[in-house]
Design an enzyme around this catalytic site. Structure first.
Site, short mmCIF file in Angstrom:
data_model
loop_
_atom_site.label_atom_id
_atom_site.label_comp_id
_atom_site.label_asym_id
_atom_site.label_seq_id
_atom_site.Cartn_x
_atom_site.Cartn_y
_atom_site.Cartn_z
CD GLU A 176 -2.80 -0.94 2.56
OE1 GLU A 176 -3.60 -1.87 2.77
OE2 GLU A 176 -2.63 0.01 3.35
CG ASP A 223 -4.09 8.04 8.20
OD1 ASP A 223 -3.90 6.82 8.38
OD2 ASP A 223 -4.46 8.52 7.12
CE1 TYR A 263 -6.78 -2.20 7.01
CE2 TYR A 263 -5.94 -1.00 5.11
CZ TYR A 263 -5.87 -1.32 6.45
OH TYR A 263 -4.90 -0.77 7.24
#
Lengths: 407, 278
Positions: free
Chosen positions: B49, B60, B175
């Site tokens: 990734e 994040d 994911y």
């Protein structure tokens, strides 16, 4: 014009729900909870009682007589005989000193309906943080306010007020330590504490339903103005003017007038040191469409789609985006978006203080600056309403500094 | 079949989980970042990734935020990121590369232009954090038409009612974000993860990779026992930070030490099921 957004939360191409999957179920829950509340008379009853007894609504529509006279004098000096009749919508008289409380009351009642136990918020100037801390104290919910470290420095009185009200103020140092970073940090908190926590967004931005919901809670500004002007002058105003950061006070004033074609609508963005310098936060005048904080809207960004920092003397306008409905009103041409610089706002701040005995916040000083620019050239029977969205007590320190006065 | 689909197929035949590594493109600068990227397959990465840096990475944690800031400060752009993929492909035609990031830089470039450039460079898939299925017509559907896999995140808040919508246009792999939170925060509980992977597999035949909060070879191994892949990002990015010299470049031998750390994690993932069988 007043029917938007659509089911997907779009105003034209603007708005939407651009959030991480973790938040998506919650955003859908919120949408449903808000729809239910809107249709529940007891929710409206509770709102109404609190607005009256706790906030002190309705706020007056005030004829700014000496300011009007001042503009007419200016017109005469230029050989004209004009000068619009200026009215202030006195949102600065609300409890906590700004329009922000209107939205906070609505959202905290909703949060409690949803069974949420903890409230988080972002704040720039601190007005939304104070309003959030206030309603949290009133209803006994813990409150965490994210605030950029830079803003904490320039808005010390509001930081202290929030702490007095029992809120935890968390300084945000990531990015540039201003409002957008505070919003990022609040979103991170929300993603982490999604079960317990309600994110009380302070402006007409974020994923659907926030832009529409915050607008609805603020629309009382325009609804009252409409009625008050009818009672006073027997007709609608010719123009309404409000400052715009995210744009909640403006959206609240504008929305009830969107379908009244005779009413001109002006939003005033902060031009900072001047649009041409690049140091401003005029997303519409100096930005382009993009996606940030859950919605598509006009943003300040560079050639690579990276978000640029806004700049304004007013921390409350210092946001690199704008509510999506404003982007839509801009593109459809229903509203006209203009800008005022730091300097113009400072002059209007002082003019209003001296002529009307009202110290306005730096945010609506931008709206007043636009009024000062155009009012002398408008006819005497032009009825112009400017939203005095906050009071200036919080700003006296930074104004003193800009004027070179030591307190 | 895309490189991504082939890779997961091959690994399934071999009976082991995929080790999925994340680095931010251009962190701490283009040259060092390209050297790390090129070394990842040899260090054991099965899928890469590659983060597209963004000023406002809302989902994040600090580790990846800072890596984005380092990359942007060093002048990273979308075109440079795509060029990194192109240069990687000159020496490696097998390891799948998934670009991961936020929508605005893509939207700003223009979806069509971006997809053309990405496919030409040799990108295999996309993960765009702030595009839920509700916004599929923005990028997901055009990306699939362009032959790219669109990998969706599923989270603990994605309930069984919502899962089908999340999985509908997902391809390549799913994911699974093991915690409600930001990248690099609390580590997942292996037991919860196993149950969640089973739950997702009840709705799809796609491989399920698990990430968020995996920091050590042991944790990676634990995840790899139950999932089809283990994703490590923040921990790798932290080693990049630890190897930073004062000039903003990696110290001498930094690339090798970062890849050693990756190798340790890879060994954890690759040995996981053999270990469990013993």
């Amino acid at each position: 014009m007043r029917s938007g957004p659509d089911e997907r939360g779009r105003f034209g191409i603007f708005g939407g729900r651009f959030v991480a999957e973790t938040l998506m179920p919650l955003v859908l829950d919120l949408d449903q909870a808000y729809k239910d509340a809107k249709n529940d008379p007891s929710f409206h009853d509770e709102m109404e009682a609190l607005q009256r007894d706790y906030v002190g609504r309705e706020s007056p529509l005030y004829y700014a007589e000496r300011l009007t006279e001042h503009f007419r004098e200016q017109a005469k000096e230029k050989g004209g005989d004009g000068g619009a009749k200026i009215f202030f919508k006195r949102e600065e008289l609300n409890h906590t000193g700004s329009h922000k409380i209107n939205n906070c009351l609505g959202q905290i009642l909703l949060a409690m309906r949803m069974g949420k136990k903890r409230i988080i918020a972002e704040t720039g100037a601190g007005q939304h943080g104070v309003a959030t801390a206030t309603v949290c104290a009133r209803f006994g919910l813990p409150c965490v306010v994210y605030m950029g470290a830079t803003d904490i420095e320039r808005q010390k009185p509001n930081v202290f007020r929030m702490r007095l009200l029992g809120a935890e103020v968390v300084p945000v140092t990531s990015g540039t330590g201003t409002l957008k970073d505070a919003m990022n940090e609040a979103l991170r908190d929300w993603v982490t504490n999604v079960d317990s926590t309600y994110y009380l967004i302070g402006t007409v931005a974020g994923p659907h339903p926030y832009p529409a919901m915050v607008r609805d809670f603020q629309a009382i500004i325009g609804e009252e103005t409409r009625r008050q002007m009818m009672e006073r002058e027997g007709r609608l105003p010719d123009s309404v003017v409000a400052c715009i950061g995210g744009g909640s006070n403006a959206m609240g004033l504008f929305h009830p007038f969107l379908d009244d074609e005779s009413v001109q609508i002006f939003g005033v963005e902060a031009a900072g040191h001047g649009i041409e310098t690049g140091e401003h936060c005029a997303s519409l005048k100096g930005g382009s469409p993009g996606v940030l904080h859950g919605n598509r809207t006009y943003l300040l960004q560079d050639d690579d789609g990276q978000i640029r920092d806004g700049y304004s003397i007013s921390a409350g306008l210092d946001y690199p985006g704008i509510g999506p409905e404003h982007s839509w009103l801009h593109e459809t041409g229903r509203a006209t978006y203009v800008s005022a610089t730091d300097q113009e706002a400072l002059e209007a701040f002082q003019l209003c203080s001296r002529k009307e005995g009202i110290i306005p916040a730096l945010e609506p000083s931008h709206a007043l600056a636009y009024v000062a620019r155009v009012a002398p050239d408008l006819p005497r029977d032009h009825l112009m309403v400017v939203n005095l969205s906050g009071r200036g007590d919080k700003d006296i320190f930074s104004v003193a500094e800009h004027l070179g006065v030591k307190l | 079949m895309t490189r991504l689909e082939k890779r997961f197929d091959d690994l399934k035949t071999q009976g082991r989980a995929a080790f999925v590594t994340f680095i931010t493109a251009g962190d701490p600068n283009l040259e060092d970042s390209l050297a790390i990227l090129k070394g990842l397959p040899e260090a054991g990465a099965d899928v890469i990734e590659l983060g597209m840096p963004f000023t406002d990475p809302m989902a994040d944690g600090p580790a990846i935020q800072h890596s984005s800031q380092r990359a942007l400060a060093a002048g990273q752009t979308m075109l440079k990121t795509l060029d990194m993929v192109r240069r990687f492909r000159e020496g490696d035609d097998a390891t799948p590369i998934v670009l991961m990031g936020y929508y605005n830089p893509i939207y700003h470039m223009g979806v069509e232009k971006f997809l053309d450039a990405a496919t030409a460079a040799g990108v295999d898939g996309l993960i765009v954090v702030d595009l839920p299925p509700e916004e599929d017509d923005e990028l997901c559907v055009p990306a699939m038409k362009a032959g790219l896999n669109f990998i969706r995140l599923a989270t603990p808040t994605t309930d069984d009612k919502r899962l089908p919508a999340v999985l509908a246009n997902t391809s390549g792999f799913v994911y699974y974000v093991s915690i409600t939170g930001i990248t690099g925060s609390a580590s997942p509980q292996a037991r919860n993860v196993a149950a969640s992977v089973q739950r997702i597999k009840g709705h799809t035949k796609l491989p399920v990779a698990v990430g968020f909060g995996i920091k050590t070879p042991e944790q990676a191994a634990e995840i790899a026992r139950d999932a089809d892949g283990a994703v490590v990002g923040s921990a790798i990015v932290e080693t990049v930070k630890a190897e930073l010299g004062e000039d903003g470049k990696l110290k001498d031998g930094g690339v090798a030490r970062i890849l050693d750390f990756v190798r340790g994690l890879a060994d954890g993932v690759h040995g996981a099921r053999a270990q469990a069988a013993e």
